[in-house]
Scaffold this motif. Sequence first.
Motif, PDB file in Angstrom:
ATOM      1  N   ALA A 123       0.830  -1.209   0.000  1.00 20.42           N
ATOM      2  CA  ALA A 123       0.000   0.000   0.000  1.00 20.42           C
ATOM      3  C   ALA A 123       0.865   1.260   0.000  1.00 20.42           C
ATOM      4  O   ALA A 123       0.533   2.254  -0.652  1.00 20.42           O
ATOM      5  CB  ALA A 123      -0.931  -0.004   1.212  1.00 20.42           C
ATOM      6  N   LEU A 124       1.989   1.220   0.715  1.00 17.46           N
ATOM      7  CA  LEU A 124       2.898   2.375   0.712  1.00 17.46           C
ATOM      8  C   LEU A 124       3.495   2.588  -0.670  1.00 17.46           C
ATOM      9  O   LEU A 124       3.594   3.728  -1.152  1.00 17.46           O
ATOM     10  CB  LEU A 124       4.007   2.149   1.739  1.00 17.46           C
ATOM     11  CG  LEU A 124       3.575   2.115   3.221  1.00 17.46           C
ATOM     12  CD1 LEU A 124       4.777   1.822   4.108  1.00 17.46           C
ATOM     13  CD2 LEU A 124       2.936   3.434   3.619  1.00 17.46           C
ATOM     14  N   ILE A 125       3.902   1.504  -1.330  1.00 13.26           N
ATOM     15  CA  ILE A 125       4.443   1.629  -2.690  1.00 13.26           C
ATOM     16  C   ILE A 125       3.384   2.185  -3.632  1.00 13.26           C
ATOM     17  O   ILE A 125       3.653   3.084  -4.455  1.00 13.26           O
ATOM     18  CB  ILE A 125       4.950   0.264  -3.179  1.00 13.26           C
ATOM     19  CG1 ILE A 125       6.087  -0.225  -2.280  1.00 13.26           C
ATOM     20  CG2 ILE A 125       5.417   0.343  -4.630  1.00 13.26           C
ATOM     21  CD1 ILE A 125       6.549  -1.637  -2.595  1.00 13.26           C
ATOM     22  N   PHE A 126       2.169   1.691  -3.529  1.00 11.16           N
ATOM     23  CA  PHE A 126       1.074   2.178  -4.368  1.00 11.16           C
ATOM     24  C   PHE A 126       0.808   3.658  -4.117  1.00 11.16           C
ATOM     25  O   PHE A 126       0.655   4.451  -5.062  1.00 11.16           O
ATOM     26  CB  PHE A 126      -0.188   1.354  -4.090  1.00 11.16           C
ATOM     27  CG  PHE A 126      -1.458   2.032  -4.459  1.00 11.16           C
ATOM     28  CD1 PHE A 126      -1.766   2.302  -5.792  1.00 11.16           C
ATOM     29  CD2 PHE A 126      -2.365   2.406  -3.479  1.00 11.16           C
ATOM     30  CE1 PHE A 126      -2.947   2.945  -6.128  1.00 11.16           C
ATOM     31  CE2 PHE A 126      -3.545   3.041  -3.807  1.00 11.16           C
ATOM     32  CZ  PHE A 126      -3.833   3.315  -5.137  1.00 11.16           C
TER      33      PHE A 126
ATOM     34  N   SER B  57      -7.501   2.606  -0.156  1.00  6.54           N
ATOM     35  CA  SER B  57      -6.912   1.666   0.798  1.00  6.54           C
ATOM     36  C   SER B  57      -7.952   1.157   1.787  1.00  6.54           C
ATOM     37  O   SER B  57      -7.986  -0.046   2.114  1.00  6.54           O
ATOM     38  CB  SER B  57      -5.757   2.347   1.551  1.00  6.54           C
ATOM     39  OG  SER B  57      -4.748   2.778   0.646  1.00  6.54           O
ATOM     40  N   ALA B  58      -8.808   2.054   2.268  1.00  8.23           N
ATOM     41  CA  ALA B  58      -9.857   1.633   3.201  1.00  8.23           C
ATOM     42  C   ALA B  58     -10.818   0.653   2.537  1.00  8.23           C
ATOM     43  O   ALA B  58     -11.259  -0.328   3.164  1.00  8.23           O
ATOM     44  CB  ALA B  58     -10.612   2.854   3.725  1.00  8.23           C
TER      45      ALA B  58
ATOM     46  N   ALA C 278      -0.612  -5.217  -4.148  1.00  8.08           N
ATOM     47  CA  ALA C 278       0.502  -5.552  -5.037  1.00  8.08           C
ATOM     48  C   ALA C 278       0.129  -5.234  -6.483  1.00  8.08           C
ATOM     49  O   ALA C 278       0.943  -4.685  -7.247  1.00  8.08           O
ATOM     50  CB  ALA C 278       0.870  -7.023  -4.887  1.00  8.08           C
ATOM     51  N   PHE C 279      -1.091  -5.574  -6.876  1.00  6.27           N
ATOM     52  CA  PHE C 279      -1.544  -5.246  -8.228  1.00  6.27           C
ATOM     53  C   PHE C 279      -1.629  -3.732  -8.428  1.00  6.27           C
ATOM     54  O   PHE C 279      -1.181  -3.206  -9.461  1.00  6.27           O
ATOM     55  CB  PHE C 279      -2.913  -5.887  -8.474  1.00  6.27           C
ATOM     56  CG  PHE C 279      -3.554  -5.464  -9.759  1.00  6.27           C
ATOM     57  CD1 PHE C 279      -3.137  -6.004 -10.967  1.00  6.27           C
ATOM     58  CD2 PHE C 279      -4.558  -4.507  -9.763  1.00  6.27           C
ATOM     59  CE1 PHE C 279      -3.718  -5.600 -12.160  1.00  6.27           C
ATOM     60  CE2 PHE C 279      -5.143  -4.099 -10.948  1.00  6.27           C
ATOM     61  CZ  PHE C 279      -4.721  -4.652 -12.151  1.00  6.27           C
ATOM     62  N   LEU C 280      -2.193  -3.025  -7.445  1.00 11.37           N
ATOM     63  CA  LEU C 280      -2.294  -1.570  -7.554  1.00 11.37           C
ATOM     64  C   LEU C 280      -0.915  -0.915  -7.590  1.00 11.37           C
ATOM     65  O   LEU C 280      -0.704   0.070  -8.309  1.00 11.37           O
ATOM     66  CB  LEU C 280      -3.098  -1.019  -6.377  1.00 11.37           C
ATOM     67  CG  LEU C 280      -4.597  -1.359  -6.362  1.00 11.37           C
ATOM     68  CD1 LEU C 280      -5.238  -0.875  -5.072  1.00 11.37           C
ATOM     69  CD2 LEU C 280      -5.287  -0.727  -7.569  1.00 11.37           C
TER      70      LEU C 280
ATOM     71  N   ALA D 247       0.498  -1.380 -11.062  1.00 11.23           N
ATOM     72  CA  ALA D 247      -0.182  -0.497 -12.010  1.00 11.23           C
ATOM     73  C   ALA D 247       0.245   0.956 -11.814  1.00 11.23           C
ATOM     74  O   ALA D 247       0.459   1.689 -12.786  1.00 11.23           O
ATOM     75  CB  ALA D 247      -1.694  -0.638 -11.841  1.00 11.23           C
ATOM     76  N   ALA D 248       0.379   1.379 -10.549  1.00 10.28           N
ATOM     77  CA  ALA D 248       0.790   2.755 -10.285  1.00 10.28           C
ATOM     78  C   ALA D 248       2.218   3.006 -10.758  1.00 10.28           C
ATOM     79  O   ALA D 248       2.524   4.072 -11.317  1.00 10.28           O
ATOM     80  CB  ALA D 248       0.674   3.042  -8.789  1.00 10.28           C
ATOM     81  N   PHE D 249       3.107   2.042 -10.555  1.00 11.12           N
ATOM     82  CA  PHE D 249       4.486   2.210 -11.009  1.00 11.12           C
ATOM     83  C   PHE D 249       4.546   2.284 -12.536  1.00 11.12           C
ATOM     84  O   PHE D 249       5.297   3.093 -13.102  1.00 11.12           O
ATOM     85  CB  PHE D 249       5.347   1.058 -10.496  1.00 11.12           C
ATOM     86  CG  PHE D 249       6.813   1.227 -10.791  1.00 11.12           C
ATOM     87  CD1 PHE D 249       7.572   2.149 -10.112  1.00 11.12           C
ATOM     88  CD2 PHE D 249       7.437   0.455 -11.773  1.00 11.12           C
ATOM     89  CE1 PHE D 249       8.925   2.316 -10.384  1.00 11.12           C
ATOM     90  CE2 PHE D 249       8.770   0.612 -12.050  1.00 11.12           C
ATOM     91  CZ  PHE D 249       9.520   1.541 -11.362  1.00 11.12           C
ATOM     92  N   GLY D 250       3.758   1.437 -13.213  1.00  9.30           N
ATOM     93  CA  GLY D 250       3.707   1.522 -14.669  1.00  9.30           C
ATOM     94  C   GLY D 250       3.149   2.852 -15.142  1.00  9.30           C
ATOM     95  O   GLY D 250       3.640   3.447 -16.115  1.00  9.30           O
ATOM     96  N   GLY D 251       2.123   3.356 -14.452  1.00  9.68           N
ATOM     97  CA  GLY D 251       1.585   4.670 -14.800  1.00  9.68           C
ATOM     98  C   GLY D 251       2.591   5.779 -14.586  1.00  9.68           C
ATOM     99  O   GLY D 251       2.655   6.737 -15.362  1.00  9.68           O
ATOM    100  N   TYR D 252       3.393   5.649 -13.531  1.00  8.75           N
ATOM    101  CA  TYR D 252       4.420   6.653 -13.284  1.00  8.75           C
ATOM    102  C   TYR D 252       5.439   6.685 -14.424  1.00  8.75           C
ATOM    103  O   TYR D 252       5.801   7.761 -14.918  1.00  8.75           O
ATOM    104  CB  TYR D 252       5.118   6.374 -11.956  1.00  8.75           C
ATOM    105  CG  TYR D 252       6.415   7.133 -11.793  1.00  8.75           C
ATOM    106  CD1 TYR D 252       6.413   8.489 -11.509  1.00  8.75           C
ATOM    107  CD2 TYR D 252       7.646   6.490 -11.950  1.00  8.75           C
ATOM    108  CE1 TYR D 252       7.598   9.194 -11.387  1.00  8.75           C
ATOM    109  CE2 TYR D 252       8.831   7.179 -11.809  1.00  8.75           C
ATOM    110  CZ  TYR D 252       8.809   8.527 -11.531  1.00  8.75           C
ATOM    111  OH  TYR D 252       9.974   9.224 -11.419  1.00  8.75           O
ATOM    112  N   LEU D 253       5.923   5.506 -14.839  1.00  7.52           N
ATOM    113  CA  LEU D 253       6.893   5.471 -15.939  1.00  7.52           C
ATOM    114  C   LEU D 253       6.298   6.038 -17.218  1.00  7.52           C
ATOM    115  O   LEU D 253       6.980   6.744 -17.979  1.00  7.52           O
ATOM    116  CB  LEU D 253       7.362   4.034 -16.158  1.00  7.52           C
ATOM    117  CG  LEU D 253       8.166   3.393 -15.014  1.00  7.52           C
ATOM    118  CD1 LEU D 253       8.517   1.952 -15.369  1.00  7.52           C
ATOM    119  CD2 LEU D 253       9.426   4.202 -14.731  1.00  7.52           C
ATOM    120  N   ALA D 254       5.024   5.750 -17.465  1.00  4.51           N
ATOM    121  CA  ALA D 254       4.384   6.263 -18.669  1.00  4.51           C
ATOM    122  C   ALA D 254       4.166   7.770 -18.616  1.00  4.51           C
ATOM    123  O   ALA D 254       4.025   8.418 -19.673  1.00  4.51           O
ATOM    124  CB  ALA D 254       3.044   5.557 -18.874  1.00  4.51           C
TER     125      ALA D 254
END
Length: 567
Positions: free
Chosen positions: A460-463, A512-513, A533-535, A538-545
């Motif tokens: 959740a922190l990574i997301f 998160s809630a 983990a899925f979120l 997805a968030a990391f991929g969105g950041y790179l994009a």
Amino acid sequence: MADVTRPVSLADQIRLVAKLRWRMLINSLHKKNKVLDIVGMIFVSIFGVLLVIGPSILFGFAGYSLVSQGRLQWLALPFWAIFLFWQVIPVFAVGFGTTFEFRSLLRFPLDLSAFYLIGLAYGLADFPALASLTWLLSLMAGATAARPGVLPILLVVVVMFVFLNVTLERLVGSWLEKLLARRRTREIFFVLFILSMFSMQFIAPAQRTFARKGNPAALVGVVKYLAPFPPSLAGRTIEGALRHDFLNMDVGLAGLTAFIAFFTVLLWQRLEAQYRGEELSESAAPERQAMPQSARAKNFALPAEEAASAAVRANTGARHLLGPRIGAMVSKEYFYLRRNGFAVLLLILPPAQILLFSSQFGGRHPLYLGGKGISTDFLFPGMMAYTILVLMGPAYNAFAYEGRGIQTYFMAPVKFADVFAGKNIVSAATVAIEVLICGAVLAWRIGLPSTPTLMATLFALIFTVAAQLPIANWASLSFPRKLQFGSMKGQRNSGISVWLMFGAQIVMAAISALVLSTARLTGNPWLAAEAFAFLAAAAFGGYLASLQPLSELAEKKKETLIEALCR
């Protein structure tokens, strides 16, 4: 024409300066922004009056009850309350607010005596002084209503007390102005202020412990150590007059007079130094330095070039690992962080707050909640979310300390995608280190949560961080705000950036809630970890994009950045 014009008296100098300042205020009202400032000050003043009315009633009642009931030994308490308010609140204004530059009056041909008197008069014009005067009048009214014979001595004591407080407040303000003229002392002041505000949160636990184990008589014993100070002397004078104990009254008056004389001499010296042209700049005076023999042997190598070579050698590791452009950005951001003492303090606060909150609401023996702490599976994720809330603020104004250096990014062969990548790596690394420290503090205080909750919290922190970085980068380009190292006045992000940050945090908290609630309803403890983990992926991929579109947006926002950061 000096032999033709008549000398200007002290009263005329003060009158002319007051008239000129009033005329400058009237002329400034032609500006729309200034009119809005005046309107805002009027509304703030109305609100301030409402805040003063309540304590005024309390002080009037205190004066009446203490005198009528003969509890004269407690008369020092209202004087102590007014004294602390009068002296402490202006310190915050000097450190954090936008204050009037008193030395600007030296542009007028004033005598030293006029400069001193205007300085004292200015000390009566701010809100703490006006509020304190109102409370003193209320205290006088209450005491006089209980016993009219107290009015003469009370009037003398109040006049001396006002003069003492004005002198001391102006003296402390002048000292602080000199200290805060340097960046390092400003940082130390800010650190001490934050630590004192943080320490005040331990007052309630200390009171609880003292009430259970302490002796109330010990509190009374502390009062005797406060007797030599002005508020206690004021109360002692009034008590001596009412009890016809003229020795006590004379001691109190002599003590107040000695304090007034001592503070007056110190304030006169400070204002005289300003009047003579005291310079508070941080720039060092030019000084001829002998060149060391080693420098001559190196063909007069410049110290700046040697420092630059040392910096390049120190940054080699980061450049090899991340590439030359991103590595250089990471190194630069690291040096910015080392230089900014306020940013370093921001890294100290979350672990300290975590320690406080965990002792109050978690563990086996919390200070609150009736002795039953919050479950670790709830408190641990909540504290980690609080850490992210505190640490993500600077990312929403990533170019705050660039200043005129922002122009270099548009002239150098570097993409803004690399610039953002370097800045975001430092932000993410800072968050990761703080999370590890705060997690260690929580593990020590309340223990670790269950394995599924721990894994869900980490993902959740990574997301949360990866999802916020594109928004923070966009806000940094669209709503930049220039900040300065070592300064406290006006150091805040754009209002829109702040609202964006809180909006993003609220959305992330809601997601998160929802995930955690779904996991609890389904009874699957690993569902939250899998979903986060899925979120996070997805968030990391969105950041790179997002890096390339943000790089293109930076070219369109060039004028906005340069105008905001180079002025």
